[in-house]
Design an enzyme around this catalytic site. Structure first.
Site, short mmCIF file in Angstrom:
data_model
loop_
_atom_site.label_atom_id
_atom_site.label_comp_id
_atom_site.label_asym_id
_atom_site.label_seq_id
_atom_site.Cartn_x
_atom_site.Cartn_y
_atom_site.Cartn_z
N PHE A 37 1.89 3.76 -8.11
CA PHE A 37 2.96 4.74 -8.19
C PHE A 37 4.01 4.14 -9.10
O PHE A 37 4.37 2.97 -8.97
CB PHE A 37 3.55 5.03 -6.80
CG PHE A 37 4.58 6.12 -6.82
CD1 PHE A 37 4.19 7.44 -6.97
CD2 PHE A 37 5.93 5.84 -6.72
CE1 PHE A 37 5.13 8.46 -7.01
CE2 PHE A 37 6.88 6.85 -6.77
CZ PHE A 37 6.49 8.17 -6.91
N ASP B 158 2.28 -1.70 -0.50
CA ASP B 158 3.04 -0.46 -0.41
C ASP B 158 2.23 0.52 0.46
O ASP B 158 1.13 0.93 0.07
CB ASP B 158 3.26 0.11 -1.81
CG ASP B 158 4.08 1.40 -1.80
OD1 ASP B 158 4.03 2.14 -0.80
OD2 ASP B 158 4.76 1.67 -2.81
N TYR C 245 8.87 9.50 5.02
CA TYR C 245 8.97 10.97 4.96
C TYR C 245 7.64 11.66 4.69
O TYR C 245 7.61 12.86 4.51
CB TYR C 245 10.02 11.41 3.93
CG TYR C 245 9.97 10.72 2.59
CD1 TYR C 245 9.00 11.03 1.65
CD2 TYR C 245 10.92 9.76 2.26
CE1 TYR C 245 8.96 10.40 0.42
CE2 TYR C 245 10.90 9.11 1.04
CZ TYR C 245 9.92 9.45 0.11
OH TYR C 245 9.89 8.81 -1.09
N LYS C 246 6.57 10.90 4.66
CA LYS C 246 5.25 11.50 4.47
C LYS C 246 4.58 11.66 5.85
O LYS C 246 4.98 12.53 6.61
CB LYS C 246 4.43 10.65 3.51
CG LYS C 246 5.08 10.51 2.11
CD LYS C 246 4.20 9.69 1.18
CE LYS C 246 4.92 9.36 -0.12
NZ LYS C 246 5.16 10.53 -0.98
N ARG D 50 -3.64 18.12 -5.39
CA ARG D 50 -3.61 17.12 -4.33
C ARG D 50 -3.41 17.81 -2.98
O ARG D 50 -2.46 18.58 -2.82
CB ARG D 50 -2.47 16.13 -4.61
CG ARG D 50 -2.59 14.82 -3.89
CD ARG D 50 -1.46 13.89 -4.29
NE ARG D 50 -0.20 14.30 -3.68
CZ ARG D 50 0.86 13.50 -3.55
NH1 ARG D 50 0.83 12.26 -4.00
NH2 ARG D 50 1.96 13.94 -2.99
#
Lengths: 396, 396
Positions: A128, A197, A222-223, A371
């Protein structure tokens, strides 16, 4: 065909022990929400808790809440709530700041534990982007260089010049699960430290930080942890590194005596050493409240459902979508798959727009990826079947 | 005596144009709240707004809110709301991260604009500790050294070896207002850049960032700006430095094309370059809502009332408290005073506890300081009189 897969979905949903958890979330509209790997859905009880925090703790108790409402100790307390989800021991995780800032802390601290002849930081080449940018800054500020390495070659690439390696546990784009145990062991054998990560793995599959001896880890909340938009990230530091953790962001919150207001910086002990400035209490307490949905949930059952969901979605896609119209870039092997399915197709942007218009919410990742994130706590097999069916319509 | 000062307070309150703003805050209990310089009181309308943010924007719109609810642009939009309060032009301030993290960004960026022979960073010796700790880290990571300097000697101390100076606009302990125009001009004359910490001045007095040519500034938003516990801080970068601002925390949010997900870091233009990772939306939108109380308020009127309040409080203390029992460490001269009064007394800890028990909430700062903050938007002259009267009782 459609009816038999719909029937299979109904049977799978009926047998799903986690199905009842969907009721804990505000998902009352006619949407199939497959974007929980970008922003997790709202747990239904969070608004009432936040009213209490805002109106009572801030509005009435005001400054007293730093002690009386437990605000001051929230970063470590919430860290201990996340710990079992990622296989960390208590006292190792602190919550606060963004993932990017925590990557900086962890990577600089890791490099500072390495001798200066270890002059390279390995970063997975498909990272990312923010991890790569921050790694570049950490390298620049510690006199090292970043070397991008394919994740599959990371274990072999770690060597005598490697200070630290930074790897995403699950690739944000393809959904590929990287080999955390193997890469960590290879890094250690080469004398290097690891920073993982966990943004796309925490809350979706077992991580096993202690079991695999991971040195440092960071992640967002927050995922799959449903902490709310931009909720604070976290930092894990292995127990035997805590005493030597040398943060590049030594704020007053990490001081051994923060209210002593001393001119000399003396870091505190344990997870608190990863703190910096005053924590963002509203975002943090929303996260804490959101974590209640995990009561009684085992991460192994989440993983089992996640794999069953993504398997079933791929089965439905294969059945509904003409062959060759989309290509999965997510590995078929369970051991290499996170909790999402990424499909490549040339017109992914317009296809995702059509899907969203039809109530199936996924993510478009430029230039050509659809996705779909599967959050086992609130996505069902019927959702997966409808998503694949809607996709086939959207593909025209 | 008491009656005449009480009468004077009533007259001053009756003539106070800002008095009506108190109604905007949740201050319904029988408390005199003089701790707004630690945590500002809750604006009454914030809870309803946050219900909308949480239940509707997060709960119903979910991922769509990043665009449709303006989440993505909140850091710059809210920066522009703060700008007029500190005399900044639009497009110069970005909100996010903690004050400590922003000190790191600003100081490293300032040092990077200096030639390497400028090898020292001047920091005011009475600084709030975190600024000093972070300055130490910035110095260590850029090959410079920190030199502590008394704020009164800062202008004279800046010289050919000075890369940057970091000064608190108002001292957190004594309430002394430092000479921002003079120190900034002297620093520039010496070829050095300035970083001002506005934590204890923004929202309490005019700052004049553009007018005085300040290079960089940071500040928190939970004191006189009433943004809520740990609400995000902000970073100001002067217009002609924006293009060369070289952040040590180059996260994906500051990229010129954040959703391009490019491996190479190319910073965006303008205030956005100060961003790092995903912003903490709940804390940030509470701040945005809280800023509504400033509609129609001029910072000059706030300053005038602040000085009148602290003058009157000192007058009441002089009248009620036996001479020598407490000593003000806050300067008497208006030009050297922020918006608080700090009184020294040996038993300050127990005295503050007694004050709080009697409904007068200030701050105890070790070892011997009673700190009273005066927020002109919601503190009145009657509050000041009652606080001084209660203090005299508490002092026994």
């Amino acid at each position: 065909m459609s009816e038999s897969l719909a029937g299979k979905a109904a049977a799978l949903d009926a047998a799903d022990e986690l199905a009842k958890h969907r009721e804990l979330f505000a998902l009352d509209d006619d949407t199939v929400y497959l974007d929980g790997n970008s922003l997790g859905a709202l747990p239904r009880h969070v608004p009432a808790r936040m009213q209490e925090v805002i109106a009572h703790e801030w509005g009435e108790l005001r400054i007293r809440s730093w002690d009386e409402s437990g605000w001051w100790t929230a970063p470590e307390r919430i860290g201990d709530r996340i710990a079992p989800l990622v296989g960390a021991a208590p006292g190792r995780i602190v919550v606060g700041d963004s993932t990017s800032v925590n990557v900086f802390k962890a990577l600089v601290a890791a490099v500072r534990l390495a001798p200066s002849e270890r002059d390279e930081i390995l970063v997975d080449e498909s990272t990312f982007p923010t991890d790569g940018y921050v790694a570049g800054s950490a390298a620049r500020m510690t006199g090292r260089a970043v070397r991008p390495v394919a994740p599959g070659e990371m274990a072999a690439a770690a060597g005598p010049r490697t200070a630290a390696i930074l790897v995403n546990h699950v690739d944000y784009r393809t959904g590929r699960l990287h080999d955390l145990p193997g890469i960590t062991a290879a890094a250690h054998a080469a004398g290097a430290l690891t920073v993982w990560d966990l943004c796309h793995s925490a809350g979706a599959l077992p991580v096993g930080l202690e079991a695999h001896g991971v040195d440092f880890a960071v992640g967002c909340t927050y995922k799959y942890l449903n902490g709310g938009p931009g909720s604070p990230a976290y930092l894990y530091v292995r127990g035997d590194h805590q005493g030597s953790f040398d943060s590049p962001l030594p704020g007053w919150n990490s001081h051994e005596d923060p209210f002593g207001m001393r001119g000399e910086y003396v870091p505190g002990s344990g997870a608190v050493r990863g703190r910096v400035g005053t924590p963002d209490i509203l975002s943090m307490l929303a996260l804490e409240s959101a974590l209640d949905v995990w009561t009684g949930v085992s991460i192994d059952s989440v993983r089992a459902k996640s794999l069953a969901l993504t398997d079933f979605f791929l089965e439905c896609v294969a059945a509904y979508v003409p062959e060759g119209r989309v290509t999965s870039v997510t590995p078929a092997a369970h051991g290499e798959r996170g909790s999402q399915v990424a499909l490549r197709c040339d017109d992914a942007g317009s296809v995702m727009a059509a899907l969203i218009a039809a109530g199936v919410v996924g993510d478009y990742r430029r230039p050509d990826v659809l996705r779909f994130g599967f959050t086992p706590l609130y996505v069902g097999f019927g959702d997966a079947e409808r998503a694949a069916r809607t996709l086939s319509t959207a593909l025209g």
